[in-house]
Scaffold this active site. Structure first.
Site, PDB file in Angstrom:
ATOM      1  N   ASP A  41       0.853  -1.182   0.000  1.00  0.00           N
ATOM      2  CA  ASP A  41       0.000   0.000   0.000  1.00  0.00           C
ATOM      3  C   ASP A  41       0.896   1.242   0.000  1.00  0.00           C
ATOM      4  O   ASP A  41       1.626   1.471   0.968  1.00  0.00           O
ATOM      5  CB  ASP A  41      -0.879  -0.053   1.263  1.00  0.00           C
ATOM      6  CG  ASP A  41      -1.827   1.124   1.366  1.00  0.00           C
ATOM      7  OD1 ASP A  41      -1.678   2.098   0.595  1.00  0.00           O
ATOM      8  OD2 ASP A  41      -2.714   1.084   2.239  1.00  0.00           O
ATOM      9  N   ILE A  42       0.833   2.019  -1.059  1.00  0.00           N
ATOM     10  CA  ILE A  42       1.768   3.159  -1.161  1.00  0.00           C
ATOM     11  C   ILE A  42       1.466   4.270  -0.150  1.00  0.00           C
ATOM     12  O   ILE A  42       2.251   5.196  -0.012  1.00  0.00           O
ATOM     13  CB  ILE A  42       1.868   3.732  -2.600  1.00  0.00           C
ATOM     14  CG1 ILE A  42       0.562   4.390  -3.048  1.00  0.00           C
ATOM     15  CG2 ILE A  42       2.353   2.676  -3.584  1.00  0.00           C
ATOM     16  CD1 ILE A  42       0.735   5.326  -4.247  1.00  0.00           C
ATOM     17  N   THR A  67      -7.661   7.122  -9.766  1.00  0.00           N
ATOM     18  CA  THR A  67      -7.883   7.651 -11.122  1.00  0.00           C
ATOM     19  C   THR A  67      -9.360   7.971 -11.417  1.00  0.00           C
ATOM     20  O   THR A  67      -9.691   8.310 -12.549  1.00  0.00           O
ATOM     21  CB  THR A  67      -7.359   6.660 -12.185  1.00  0.00           C
ATOM     22  OG1 THR A  67      -7.973   5.392 -11.966  1.00  0.00           O
ATOM     23  CG2 THR A  67      -5.861   6.519 -12.124  1.00  0.00           C
ATOM     24  N   ASP A 107      -1.931  14.898 -17.776  1.00  0.00           N
ATOM     25  CA  ASP A 107      -2.160  16.159 -18.500  1.00  0.00           C
ATOM     26  C   ASP A 107      -3.142  17.054 -17.736  1.00  0.00           C
ATOM     27  O   ASP A 107      -3.239  18.249 -18.007  1.00  0.00           O
ATOM     28  CB  ASP A 107      -2.711  15.866 -19.907  1.00  0.00           C
ATOM     29  CG  ASP A 107      -3.997  15.056 -19.879  1.00  0.00           C
ATOM     30  OD1 ASP A 107      -4.183  14.240 -18.944  1.00  0.00           O
ATOM     31  OD2 ASP A 107      -4.827  15.209 -20.789  1.00  0.00           O
ATOM     32  N   TYR A 130      -8.813  15.781  -8.882  1.00  0.00           N
ATOM     33  CA  TYR A 130      -7.856  14.756  -9.341  1.00  0.00           C
ATOM     34  C   TYR A 130      -6.559  15.419  -9.814  1.00  0.00           C
ATOM     35  O   TYR A 130      -5.468  15.037  -9.401  1.00  0.00           O
ATOM     36  CB  TYR A 130      -8.504  13.942 -10.472  1.00  0.00           C
ATOM     37  CG  TYR A 130      -7.522  13.087 -11.250  1.00  0.00           C
ATOM     38  CD1 TYR A 130      -7.000  11.912 -10.710  1.00  0.00           C
ATOM     39  CD2 TYR A 130      -7.122  13.452 -12.547  1.00  0.00           C
ATOM     40  CE1 TYR A 130      -6.099  11.131 -11.425  1.00  0.00           C
ATOM     41  CE2 TYR A 130      -6.229  12.675 -13.271  1.00  0.00           C
ATOM     42  CZ  TYR A 130      -5.723  11.511 -12.703  1.00  0.00           C
ATOM     43  OH  TYR A 130      -4.831  10.748 -13.415  1.00  0.00           O
ATOM     44  N   TRP A 155      -5.324  10.554 -21.403  1.00  0.00           N
ATOM     45  CA  TRP A 155      -6.389   9.769 -22.035  1.00  0.00           C
ATOM     46  C   TRP A 155      -5.952   8.302 -22.203  1.00  0.00           C
ATOM     47  O   TRP A 155      -5.983   7.748 -23.310  1.00  0.00           O
ATOM     48  CB  TRP A 155      -6.760  10.367 -23.394  1.00  0.00           C
ATOM     49  CG  TRP A 155      -7.333  11.750 -23.384  1.00  0.00           C
ATOM     50  CD1 TRP A 155      -7.217  12.698 -22.400  1.00  0.00           C
ATOM     51  CD2 TRP A 155      -8.115  12.362 -24.412  1.00  0.00           C
ATOM     52  NE1 TRP A 155      -7.872  13.840 -22.769  1.00  0.00           N
ATOM     53  CE2 TRP A 155      -8.426  13.670 -23.989  1.00  0.00           C
ATOM     54  CE3 TRP A 155      -8.585  11.943 -25.654  1.00  0.00           C
ATOM     55  CZ2 TRP A 155      -9.186  14.552 -24.760  1.00  0.00           C
ATOM     56  CZ3 TRP A 155      -9.327  12.808 -26.428  1.00  0.00           C
ATOM     57  CH2 TRP A 155      -9.628  14.097 -25.985  1.00  0.00           C
TER      58      TRP A 155
END
Ligand SMILES: NC(=O)c1ccc[n+]([C@@H]2O[C@H](COP(=O)([O-])OP(=O)(O)OC[C@H]3O[C@@H](n4cnc5c(N)ncnc54)[C@H](OP(=O)(O)O)[C@@H]3O)[C@@H](O)[C@H]2O)c1
Length: 298
Positions: A41-42, A67, A107, A130, A155
């Site tokens: 688990d980061i 995400t 991006d 995000y 994307w």
């Protein structure tokens, strides 16, 4: 020569799985260790530290992230915990153990007001929770591990996991018509092409000096979500569903502000690591071929 140990975090995600499918257990240069939250688990710095020491890790590729762009708006704390604190934890442990960290960003750190493709040194100004959490992650990585590589991508899609391509394939087969946003411009990225670039960076670094810094990677070219959907329809040979271009305003389905233009300039990554980046239509074609050859099982 003993193989160098490469830790891949978030390995059950789109990018992690593409890296896995490119690498072999018999590689004599690198030994890949794939983990997701169940194994590592980061957000837990002590766990990362123990794992890195116990497994004598040399390279870390951070594919772990929160995400869910829409959900992040109402779950800012979790997005920050994974995308900002998690990234920072990896950078701290990487620096302490003289590892080489490759961290993935987005991006969506840009606000989309540029009318030329974004280079790495252009001002950032994320519009969404995000994007803000990912920018905090970039800053944490740069603060704690000066030699880290950060790759911003856009994307992302793959044959694995949930993404625009798979959603479109499903909806185009279910519905008579679809409204698709046609005023957001960007570049789709086949996760397998990003995975290949990451492997190229590892190989490059075995015989050249490590090249830290921020890089942009997507496929080449640009389109809109509508253009992307049209290409999916064409390549998947779907006849029945009619696609209607609509504006972001008309769509109204999401409360998230996304950049209207997020095409990135890739000349730095191409020249530093001597890679050739395929155009997005080519990436999409290869992804669909692979996906259909597996009989739509994923
Ligand atoms: N997807 C895009 O369109 C896009 C665009 C631009 C940039 N990026 C960036 O590209 C990178 C790869 O994206 P992706 O699409 O491959 O992501 P993904 O498919 O969502 O995979 C992320 C993985 O990380 C795991 N994870 C979540 N929390 C974790 C934790 N605390 N510790 C360890 N693992 C954890 C997730 O598990 P769960 O599924 O169980 O949460 C998932 O398996 C990310 O940095 C992302 O921000 C993505």
């Amino acid at each position: 020569m003993t193989a160098k140990n490469v830790l891949v975090t978030g390995a059950n995600g789109q990018l992690g799985r593409e890296i896995k499918s490119l690498t072999s257990k018999n590689d004599s240069i690198f030994r890949f260790i794939f983990t997701d939250v169940a194994e590592l688990d980061i957000t837990n710095v002590a766990q990362i530290s123990d794992f890195v020491r116990q497994n004598d890790i040399k390279y870390i590729i951070n594919c772990a992230a929160y995400t869910a762009v829409d959900k992040a708006e109402i779950d800012i704390e979790t997005a920050d915990l994974i995308n900002a604190i998690g990234a920072e934890n990896l950078a701290r442990v990487s620096a302490e153990n003289n590892c080489y960290l490759i961290h993935i960003s987005t991006d969506y750190v840009f606000d989309g007001t540029s009318n030329t493709s974004y280079t790495e040194d252009m001002p950032v100004n994320p519009l969404s929770a995000y994007g803000k959490s990912k920018l905090k992650g970039e800053k944490g990585v740069q603060k704690y591990d000066k030699q880290a590589i950060i790759i911003r991508t856009s994307w992302l899609y793959s044959e694995f996991g949930d993404n625009f391509v798979k959603t479109m394939l499903r909806l185009m087969n279910e519905k008579e018509s679809l409204n698709i946003i046609s005023d957001q411009h960007g570049t789709p990225t086949y996760a397998a092409d990003l995975a290949e670039t990451i492997i190229s960076i590892l190989n490059f670094s075995e015989s050249n000096e490590w090249q830290s810094g921020i890089y942009h990677f997507s496929n080449q070219g640009e389109t809109t979500w509508f253009g992307f959907a049209e290409k999916i329809k064409e390549l998947a040979k779907i006849k029945r569903c009619i696609l209607h271009p609509i504006s972001t305003k008309e769509y109204g389905g999401s409360t998230v502000n996304r950049p209207m233009y997020s095409v990135m300039d890739k000349s730095k990554i191409e020249s530093v690591f001597q890679i050739v980046i395929p155009v997005w239509e080519n990436g999409l074609g290869r992804c669909l071929e692979k996906y259909f050859s597996k009989g739509l099982t994923e």
